[in-house]
Design an enzyme around this catalytic site. Structure first.
Site, mmCIF file in Angstrom:
data_model
loop_
_atom_site.group_PDB
_atom_site.id
_atom_site.type_symbol
_atom_site.label_atom_id
_atom_site.label_comp_id
_atom_site.label_asym_id
_atom_site.label_seq_id
_atom_site.Cartn_x
_atom_site.Cartn_y
_atom_site.Cartn_z
ATOM 1 N N THR A 291 0.811 -1.215 0.000
ATOM 2 C CA THR A 291 0.000 0.000 0.000
ATOM 3 C C THR A 291 0.844 1.265 0.000
ATOM 4 O OG1 THR A 291 -1.717 1.233 1.201
ATOM 5 C CG2 THR A 291 -0.216 -0.107 2.532
ATOM 6 N N ASP A 292 0.411 2.220 -0.776
ATOM 7 C CA ASP A 292 1.011 3.546 -0.777
ATOM 8 C C ASP A 292 0.687 4.238 0.551
ATOM 9 O OD1 ASP A 292 2.169 5.939 -1.898
ATOM 10 O OD2 ASP A 292 0.131 6.676 -2.145
#
Length: 775
Positions: A291-292
């Site tokens: 995930t960013d």
């Protein structure tokens, strides 16, 4: 540049159309013709012709009615799907800053015409071919057109092409071509993308091939036996054709489309656009998320987390900081300092903005007849301007170190009377950070509790990554880019990926490499909001774009979130697992039913020379089976708490167990009715038709849950569908309509009781489906 007038643009649109690549749509007549010549329609038509040739005019007419209904339902379902997709795509329509009538305005990209002047910034998808009129450090990624992965630098006079996106900088450009006239439109007209197939789609197609081979093999064997016994060729062909229609899963495309469509519609209500339908199926199998951070887990909105006060009280410290910030209110850090403050210096004598060398902003104001200079900037730069006792200096440095340890960005403020920047008084310091989304912690916790490993990927430093990981309760170490490169990506294994909380100081190419490495061990999802996230999102099995994502990322992602927050990601995973459960139920039911029907007819045909169902009854049975199967698209299912994979061996063995119970059921009933009670064959055929319908639909109750069937009933839609079809089959049997003969209510009651007893036997052979739903 003045741009075009609205009148000129509208005149062009009337003459040449809009900025869109018009996809050729089949007319209603073409759709009907296409469905009418499909293999299923062809088999039904041939069955009708053979019925007429054999003198069974009613059977032939009824089969033609079924053919018309089949084509009509297929065309209607396709129309609904087209409408739904068009409605969802409307959510993704982009707007472009355009110079019209001498003023800049946001216009839908489809309204652009040649001659329009547009402004594009980093992350903007280029909406039409254009020529750059002014450029500030512009580069464009043209991979969609040329396949080149690296962005190209662009200057004034260079061309930008529709379908590419601005990777960096700011450009003003004049549109030169739109729609099908663009380079992208001309390329698209020459090629079509190959469809992607998920693991579930491949499984369903594997089932189809198996059942088709079984049906064709049974037909070949039965034909040899019948011909050897000198049966009528016409009757043999009718029986063979009917057996193929009943045995092959005709409803397969409709069932798959409806099951996925239910998930798409459910997510659309929560502002989620599914751009690749099979991505929902792959979510059931996803077991790792990269995930960013910025803009995804966080809001990309800087806030003041803490204040350290020295010579000034907090209120006065915030007021003076707001005076400085108000000189450049659009700067991200300044917006955080301005939050909740409406103060602005009345008389500004001088302002010097911060730059890379000074690392501070300086504001001189006149207040109460005296001059005061305020400095706001990097702690080290401000400290150098202040007179501090040793104890105060140590306290200041300890506070700044504590801020840094928690991943905060620090700013210090100092003041002095007059206009000089020396011997200043240290007023205080601010700790700033990107604000974590309210739902981020809950979503991460849910994913981890449901078998999905989560690792954060960020360009921020180790301290910031560690603080966010701590706030999200992500277990494991924080690994920097330097440490990752020293180790080598090829050394990163499955355990290392799961044991890492966050990767810090990561570049876009590193994130892409992490996704590709993770795919060797897991089914990977990735998300993001910026151009830097695009390669990884495209490479992942399932790619998400959050609501604030740039247009280029939304165009590349499989799933686009339209509302703020990432809470709906959890809903997407839930829908993916529901789809898996429904398709799995369908596969168990379909394999067992086809196996039971084909084997029973072949065994009885070879062993006795008798056939318990007429061709018309076989076709009717296939129709009545399709109705409850389609209702499985909305079946009530329990959401699994771990990623789901199909164990093909367990799936087929469970299905064949159900099928064998059905074969025993059918052979015993036929023997009892024909040999023991000596019922006439027409009565046996009607009895058999009712039994196959009732017991087959009762199997849905058993197969749809791993629990005992009475503990977890199907949805109301499935119960209604099975009840209606069973009641209809019972009515046909009692009245004799479309049947060889009518049976008494006592025989009908006996069939229901018999079917219910064997339903319990199917329950007894049911293995725990949990074991067969994960490998």
């Amino acid at each position: 540049m003045e741009g075009l007038s609205s009148a000129a643009a509208e005149a062009y649109q009337r003459a040449h159309g809009y900025n869109e690549i018009v996809e050729r749509r089949e007319s209603l007549a073409e759709k009907i013709a296409k469905k009418s010549v499909s293999p299923v329609s062809g088999m039904l038509f041939l069955a009708a012709v053979l019925s007429y040739a054999g003198g069974k005019n009613f059977d032939g007419s009824f089969i033609l009615v079924l053919l018309v209904l089949n084509v009509g339902v297929a065309v209607w379902q396709e129309h609904k799907a087209d409408t739904a997709i068009a409605a969802l795509n409307a959510h993704l329509a982009t707007v472009v800053k355009t110079l019209r009538d001498g003023a800049w305005r946001a216009l839908p990209s489809r309204l652009l015409v040649p001659g329009d002047v547009i402004e594009l910034k980093a992350g903007s998808v280029v909406p039409a071919d254009a020529k750059i009129a002014a450029a500030a450090s512009v580069s464009a990624n043209e991979a969609a057109l040329t396949g080149e992965s690296l962005p190209k630098d662009k200057k004034e006079g260079d061309s930008l092409y529709s379908g590419s996106f601005v990777a960096a900088g700011l450009a003003t450009a004049e549109v030169t071509a739109v729609g099908s006239g663009t380079a992208f439109g001309k390329t698209l007209a020459k090629a079509a993308d190959a469809p992607k197939r998920s693991a579930l789609e491949r499984d369903i197609l594997r089932i189809t091939r198996f059942l088709s081979a079984l049906a064709i093999g049974a037909v070949a064997l039965l034909t040899l036996v019948l011909v050897a016994r000198q049966a009528s060729w016409l009757e043999v062909l009718r029986l063979d054709l009917s057996l193929v229609i009943a045995g092959i899963p005709i409803s397969l495309p409709t069932v798959m489309t409806l099951i996925i469509a239910f998930g798409v519609v459910a997510l659309a209500k929560k502002d989620v656009v599914v751009r690749r339908l099979s991505a929902l199926e792959e979510l059931a199998d996803t077991d790792f998320l990269l995930t960013d951070k910025t803009g995804t887990l966080t809001k990309n909105h800087i806030v003041v987390n803490a204040v350290a006060c020295y010579a000034l009280a907090e209120g006065e410290l915030r007021r003076l900081a707001a005076f400085v910030a108000a000189e450049e209110p659009d700067e991200t850090l300044n917006q955080a300092l301005l939050a909740g403050q409406d103060a602005r210096a009345e008389r500004v004598r001088a302002y010097h903005p911060a730059d890379s060398s000074r690392k501070r902003a300086t504001l001189t104001i006149e207040t109460g007849g005296r001059l005061e200079t305020i400095v706001l900037g990097a702690p080290q730069a401000v400290e150098a301007l202040c007179e501090l006792a040793d104890g105060a200096r140590e306290k200041f440095r300890a506070d700044i170190a504590a801020f840094a340890a928690r991943g905060y960005r620090a700013l210090a403020l100092a003041t002095v009377d007059g206009e000089r920047e020396e011997r200043m008084t240290l007023g205080g310091a601010f700790a700033l950070s990107d604000e974590l989304r309210e739902d981020a912690g809950e979503v991460v916790r849910y994913l981890r509790e449901n078998g999905i490993g989560v690792a954060m990927v960020t360009g921020d430093n180790r301290a910031i990554a560690a603080e966010i990981a701590r706030a999200l309760a992500l277990p494991g170490a924080v690994v920097t880019r330097e440490e990752l490169l020293a180790r080598g990506f090829e050394a990163v294994g499955a355990d290392a990926l799961r044991g890492t909380a966050a990767y810090a100081e990561i570049l876009p190419e590193d994130k892409l490499a992490l996704v590709e490495r993770a795919r060797r061990f897991y089914t990977v999802a990735s998300n993001g909001d910026g151009v830097n996230d695009l390669p990884a999102v495209k490479a992942a099995n399932v790619g998400f774009a959050v609501a604030n994502a740039v247009d280029a990322l939304k165009g590349a992602a499989d799933i686009v979130l339209l509302s703020a927050g990432i809470g709906v990601m959890r809903d997407a995973f839930i829908e993916g697992r529901k789809i898996f459960a429904r398709l799995y139920t369908y596969s168990l039911y379909r394999i067992s039913e086809s196996f039971r029907l084909i084997v029973t007819i072949v065994v009885l045909g070879i062993a006795t020379g008798l056939y318990p169902l007429s061709p018309l009854q076989l076709i009717l049975l296939a129709l009545l089976n399709d109705i409850p199967i389609i209702s499985l698209a909305s079946d009530r299912v329990k959401v699994a708490h771990r990623p789901l994979r199909i164990n093909v061996r367990a799936q087929f063995s469970q299905s064949l167990l159900y099928g064998l119970v059905g074969v025993v059921n059918s052979l015993l009933l036929f023997s009892l009715a024909f040999y023991y009670f000596r019922l006439p064959l027409p009565l046996v055929e009607t009895l058999f038709f009712l039994k196959l319908t009732v017991s087959g639909h009762l199997l849905i109750y058993v197969a749809h849950t791993k629990e005992r069937w009475w503990h977890y009933l199907p949805s109301s839609a499935v119960i209604i569908a099975t009840s209606v079809t069973q009641a209809f089959a019972t009515a046909l049997a009692l009245t004799g309509w479309l049947m060889p003969a009518a049976i008494s209510w006592q025989l009908a009651l006996f069939v229901w009781a018999w079917s219910f007893v064997f339903m319990q036997l199917s329950e007894l052979v049911k293995r725990p489906l949990a074991a067969s739903r994960a490998s």
